[in-house]
Every structure is written in structure tokens, then in C-alpha cells.
Write an enzyme that holds these catalytic residues in place. Structure first.
Site, PDB file in Angstrom:
ATOM      1  CE1 TYR A 120      -4.064   2.223   1.512  1.00  0.00           C
ATOM      2  CE2 TYR A 120      -2.262   3.514   2.583  1.00  0.00           C
ATOM      3  CZ  TYR A 120      -3.362   3.738   1.313  1.00  0.00           C
ATOM      4  OH  TYR A 120      -4.168   4.337   1.406  1.00  0.00           O
ATOM      5  CB  ALA A 169       5.381   0.219  -2.425  1.00  0.00           C
ATOM      6  CB  SER A 170       0.838   1.277  -4.507  1.00  0.00           C
ATOM      7  OG  SER A 170      -0.039   1.386  -3.313  1.00  0.00           O
ATOM      8  CE  LYS A 171      -3.916   4.749  -2.436  1.00  0.00           C
ATOM      9  NZ  LYS A 171      -4.654   4.955  -3.173  1.00  0.00           N
TER      10      LYS A 171
END
Length: 246
Positions: free
Chosen positions: A157, A159-161
Site C-alpha cells: 500500500y 509503495a503504491s501510494k
């Protein structure tokens, strides 16, 4: 005149939480709202609520990580409304936090696919139309993606954000000369279904303002960033966290 009268707004992840609250706020300000999501029952219910209140809305089923579905969604929007003024890339998931050795590749990939690739795909196919209206894109990241804030064990989460934040910077820098503004919000702890069964009271104690954010708190900022009141803002990464990052 309402702020978004005669504007067409796409909200992804619009069937609950921040997305639903923001979609209804845009509709209340006069926008024609395109509700994008995967839960048809909730999407149709929110659409009908907007219509019952005198607004204009359509629901389009779409998995934002599926390129053909995203292309078709944008085509449908243009066929109905002929333009796009605002895109709110809100769709996202937050799976259970676990130690990295216990995280499955499937969970990692699913998080990246929806949170990051979904933002890329919708922006990619909407951009040619947003250029025509000199419109704006708002991406929903999270304080979990900020360099100075570490959210437990939410590896995928966070890393994606973080990637969504950098994606925002890139788009803002490269497309400003084409008239597109691109900004990013970083909500803190928001009382939405994404929190699952987590203890709301316990989370509220971590917030200097001593309460969780509501979808309306986030919607107010999104509408500001989409409006002419923020016409000189682009590339902004704005925490909406009640002071959690302090």
C-alpha cells in the site's frame, strides 16, 4: 451559479467512502458525475440518490486495472457528455498489513494494479479529453506514501501510494504547458469501510485533532483543488490528516 455547473467529473472508486462522498459533493455543486466502480448495487444506489436530489449522474462498471474496461469507460463518458473536465483518481485498496515474508505475490500485485496502474490507465485514456477542456486531475494517494511517514507494515500500500505521488509530480511538470493541472491528496485516517474492523477510537487517539477524518473532510479539499479557486496550484501534494504527520 454553482461551482461545477456544466462540468463533467469522473470519480473512480465512487461506490463507497471517499469516492461516494466526493461524487455527491460534486453533484451538489452542479456537476454531471460519472461514478466508476465495481459494485453495481452500490453504484446504482448512489446514482439514484444524486438524481433524487436533482443532480445528474451515471454509473459505469469498470475495473480500473483492466485497460480495455478503462478504454470503454472513457468512450462511454464521451459518447454521453462529449467532454471531461475533472478526473478524481480515487480507486484504491488496502489489504491486511503483514510481515513481508508472509505477503503473497498476489496481494502485492493486486495492490499495485489497482492503486498505481489504475491511476495510470484512467489518466492515460482521459488525458486527451482533459487537454481539450484545460481540466484538472486529482490523484488520491495517502500519508502512507510520504517519505517522512511510515505506516506500519503496509508495504504494498505504502509503495503504491508513494508511486502515485511521484506520478502526480511527473504529470504536473510535463502537462502544465498543455493547460492541465494535476494535484495529489494524502488523506490520513479516514472513517470509511477500507478501515475494516479496526478500532476507530484507538486510531483517533493518534490524531492531534482527536478525531478521524470523514469523507466530507476529504471531499471539501478535492473540490477546492478542482475549482478555479486553486487555479495556480499544480503538483501539490496535500496531507489531509488532522496533524498525524507532525
Amino acid at each position: 451559479m454553482k461551482r461545477f455547473e456544466h462540468k463533467v467529473v469522473i470519480v473512480t472508486g465512487a461506490t463507497s467512502g471517499i469516492g461516494a462522498g466526493t461524487a455527491m459533493a460534486f453533484a451538489a455543486e452542479g456537476a454531471s458525475v460519472v461514478l466508476v466502480g465495481r459494485n453495481m448495487e452500490r453504484g446504482e444506489k448512489i446514482k439514484q440518490e444524486i438524481i433524487n436530489q436533482g443532480g445528474d449522474a451515471v454509473f459505469i462498471f469498470c475495473d480500473v486495472s483492466n485497460a480495455p474496461q478503462v478504454q470503454q469507460m472513457i468512450t462511454t463518458v464521451i459518447q454521453k457528455y462529449a467532454k471531461i473536465d475533472v478526473l478524481f483518481n480515487n480507486a484504491g485498496i488496502m489489504l491486511q498489513s503483514v510481515e513481508i515474508e508472509r505477503m503473497s505475490l498476489e496481494d502485492w500485485q493486486k495492490t499495485i494494479d489497482i492503486n498505481l496502474t489504475g491511476t495510470f490507465l484512467v489518466s492515460k485514456y482521459a488525458k486527451p479529453y482533459i487537454i481539450k477542456t484545460k481540466g484538472t486531475i486529482i490523484n488520491n494517494a495517502s500519508i502512507a506514501g510520504l517519505q517522512h511517514y511510515c505506516a506500519g507494515r503496509s508495504y504494498a500500500y505504502s509503495a503504491s501510494k508513494a508511486a502515485v505521488i511521484q506520478f502526480t509530480h511527473q504529470m504536473a511538470k510535463n502537462y502544465g504547458e498543455e493547460g492541465i493541472r494535476v494535484n495529489c491528496i494524502c488523506p490520513g485516517i479516514v472513517d470509511t469501510p477500507i478501515l475494516g474492523n479496526r478500532d476507530r477510537h484507538l486510531y483517533a487517539q493518534r490524531v492531534p485533532l482527536k478525531r478521524l477524518a470523514t469523507p466530507a473532510d476529504i471531499a471539501n479539499v478535492v473540490l477546492f483543488l478542482a475549482s478555479e479557486q486553486s487555479s495556480y496550484l499544480t503538483g501539490v501534494v496535500l496531507p489531509i490528516d488532522g496533524g498525524v504527520c507532525l
